[in-house]
Design a protein around this motif. Sequence first.
Motif, PDB file in Angstrom:
ATOM      1  N   ILE A 420      26.778 110.053 -26.132  1.00 51.44           N
ATOM      2  CA  ILE A 420      27.899 110.902 -26.713  1.00 51.44           C
ATOM      3  C   ILE A 420      28.998 109.868 -26.822  1.00 51.44           C
ATOM      4  O   ILE A 420      29.739 109.828 -27.762  1.00 51.44           O
ATOM      5  N   GLY A 421      29.079 108.750 -25.967  1.00 53.60           N
ATOM      6  CA  GLY A 421      30.118 107.892 -26.075  1.00 53.60           C
ATOM      7  C   GLY A 421      30.292 106.898 -25.208  1.00 53.60           C
ATOM      8  O   GLY A 421      29.253 106.622 -24.010  1.00 53.60           O
ATOM      9  N   VAL A 429      28.085 107.536 -21.654  1.00 49.76           N
ATOM     10  CA  VAL A 429      28.120 108.924 -21.498  1.00 49.76           C
ATOM     11  C   VAL A 429      26.876 109.424 -22.284  1.00 49.76           C
ATOM     12  O   VAL A 429      27.039 109.499 -23.641  1.00 49.76           O
ATOM     13  N   ALA A 430      26.161 110.205 -21.737  1.00 47.66           N
ATOM     14  CA  ALA A 430      25.022 110.972 -22.518  1.00 47.66           C
ATOM     15  C   ALA A 430      24.861 112.241 -21.992  1.00 47.66           C
ATOM     16  O   ALA A 430      24.955 112.706 -20.839  1.00 47.66           O
ATOM     17  N   GLU A 431      24.199 113.213 -22.754  1.00 51.40           N
ATOM     18  CA  GLU A 431      23.987 114.406 -22.338  1.00 51.40           C
ATOM     19  C   GLU A 431      22.265 114.762 -22.332  1.00 51.40           C
ATOM     20  O   GLU A 431      21.603 114.106 -23.088  1.00 51.40           O
ATOM     21  N   GLY A 432      21.800 115.279 -21.343  1.00 58.94           N
ATOM     22  CA  GLY A 432      20.410 115.390 -21.060  1.00 58.94           C
ATOM     23  C   GLY A 432      20.099 117.014 -20.700  1.00 58.94           C
ATOM     24  O   GLY A 432      20.959 117.721 -20.562  1.00 58.94           O
ATOM     25  N   ILE A 439      25.875 106.039 -17.575  1.00 55.82           N
ATOM     26  CA  ILE A 439      24.827 104.838 -17.550  1.00 55.82           C
ATOM     27  C   ILE A 439      25.862 103.762 -17.527  1.00 55.82           C
ATOM     28  O   ILE A 439      26.641 103.473 -18.178  1.00 55.82           O
ATOM     29  N   ASP A 440      25.770 102.748 -16.400  1.00 58.12           N
ATOM     30  CA  ASP A 440      26.579 101.425 -16.195  1.00 58.12           C
ATOM     31  C   ASP A 440      25.722 100.619 -17.409  1.00 58.12           C
ATOM     32  O   ASP A 440      24.585 100.120 -16.985  1.00 58.12           O
ATOM     33  N   PRO A 561      28.999  99.481 -30.125  1.00 59.15           N
ATOM     34  CA  PRO A 561      29.012 100.393 -31.147  1.00 59.15           C
ATOM     35  C   PRO A 561      27.669 101.393 -30.734  1.00 59.15           C
ATOM     36  O   PRO A 561      27.017 101.363 -29.850  1.00 59.15           O
ATOM     37  N   LEU A 562      27.769 102.538 -31.358  1.00 58.26           N
ATOM     38  CA  LEU A 562      26.954 103.680 -31.101  1.00 58.26           C
ATOM     39  C   LEU A 562      25.517 103.436 -31.119  1.00 58.26           C
ATOM     40  O   LEU A 562      24.640 103.557 -30.364  1.00 58.26           O
ATOM     41  N   GLU A 563      25.116 102.529 -32.157  1.00 56.27           N
ATOM     42  CA  GLU A 563      23.841 102.052 -32.382  1.00 56.27           C
ATOM     43  C   GLU A 563      23.287 101.370 -31.076  1.00 56.27           C
ATOM     44  O   GLU A 563      22.008 101.408 -30.925  1.00 56.27           O
TER      45      GLU A 563
END
Length: 604
Positions: A420-421, A429-432, A439-440, A561-563
Amino acid sequence: MSQIKLLPEEVAAQIAAGEVVERPASVVKELVENSLDAGADQIEVAIEGGGKTLMCVQDNGAGIPAAEVELAFRRHATSKLRTAADLEEIASLGFRGEALASIASVSRFTCTTRNQDDKTGIRLRLEGGKIVHRAPTGRPTGTEMRITDLFYNVPARRKFLRTERTERRHINAFLTRYAIAYPEVAFRVLHEGNETLRTPGNGDPREVLLNVYGLEVGGALLEIAEELTAQHPIKVRGFVGPTHIHRANRGYITLMINGRWVEDLRITYAIIQAYHTLLPTKRYPIAFVQVEMPPEDLDINVHPAKTEVRFREADEVFRAVQRAVRATVIAQAPIATPWQPPRRSALSSQPEQTLRTRLQQLRPSRQFTLPSSVKQQVSLPSLPTATEESTLTAARPLAEAAPPAREECHPVQLPPLRIIGQVARMFIVAEGPDGLYLIDQHAAHERVLYEQMRSVWATGDVPAQPLLTAQTITLPADEAARLEAQLPTLNTLGIQVEKVGTGAFQVSSTPAPLGNISPQELLADIASSEPERSPVREELEQKTILKICKRAAVKGGQVLPLEEMRTLIRDLEQTRNPRTCPHGRPTILQISMEELASQFGRLG
């Protein structure tokens, strides 16, 4: 010159008792073990004054035959063996025939017992080991051992006992170990008349764990998967803590061998090493490990206290324990969750359900089936030779010993995540499927780089990255000597370095996985540390881990960056231990959908 004389029997008995009866907990240990040997499934222990005033152990075991009660208190009288050959196949907890005689010689002792074949019981009272009263009495089958005024006739020993609180703690530590090891036995413990422990005796160790450790810790402990050791003559079972539960000392590690609590530094070391890179520095796991093995492969006749053992194949026991514990932790440990203050629940308002309802919610690990890839491909570190073994624990702290060799297991551990960002330029930040994940980025990158280096080091063919310009480092004489001794190993690990003068070394290449780490700082760190009698390769690995933390890994405060975030998460998913950094800190935290809904008041 003084004449040689034979010591009086009572003096000899008191001297011998010092080996068996160290403190009140030693008395409780011997009596409870006798109760278990007698087949008891109900044991009650009552303590007053930390054991100095009173210790009473009651059981419903087979009892002592009336004709043999006096004999039971004679030194070296036992029903457990007959010949020296029997020592090779001891299956009972007691066998030396010293405990009752030793305890009676330093206390006022009352034994009330009834054998299952006798119509009435017998009460026997002793003071200082001498029988002062014997009479028939009525009682159910079983035995009651009542000890008062411990060390009343050995004031030198009595004054060295600790405070009541300390002695009580030692007694409780022993009783909780045996309550967990024997879940089919109902234990009840009272201190000063107040019940401090009660177990159901229904054969379920998880319920005992909940009683001993509480809901949060007892429910989180991971059961060692039996599949791992099913085909091995050494069986390992028990419970170990997940990586987010740890303590500041080794006191929460318990080792049971064939149902007997023992203290063995080397096997304890195996348990600690199973958590290598999974726990923070100077933190230790909670573990209750039970080893079952053929009695003929074990020597328990080492010390009168029977807490020391010798193994015929110590290396095999070491491997079995470390393999079982590490595979269980890697395969089963859940993703850490943020701490939340305890909330009131239906459990607190419905005490009649106690732990049993909660137990059903905390039981999933008991149904766990170890992946075949883990069962078949868990490798272990090289072990010390026989001559090195004796100096293993004395030469260096257990927590800083050599890391395990390369692990081949690769269970699926992280769910699919959608990035997510980034938050505060530190956390991804991620969605599962089960909620929100944080995630550190620094800890995650540490884990990725660490395993990349472990992988190439294990092959022995580390790709070297030539430097544009060779760099020279000058060291003090003592540090230069340490570094010079390590040059052959450094070269095999991709660090091409040679001595070019007094205290001067020239570096022409570094391991490719280290990226942009400064070679001067890397070598200075290695040379400045005193080796701790471990192989140079292991020392270098530890120093390289520290350099990764400082230089190579993505830093907190660095915008990604997102990638790059996606690439980092993909790399983390491919590691063997994605849930912690090499120092044991968590790399990822989960906030469940239920918790999010609760915080927003959407649960009604």
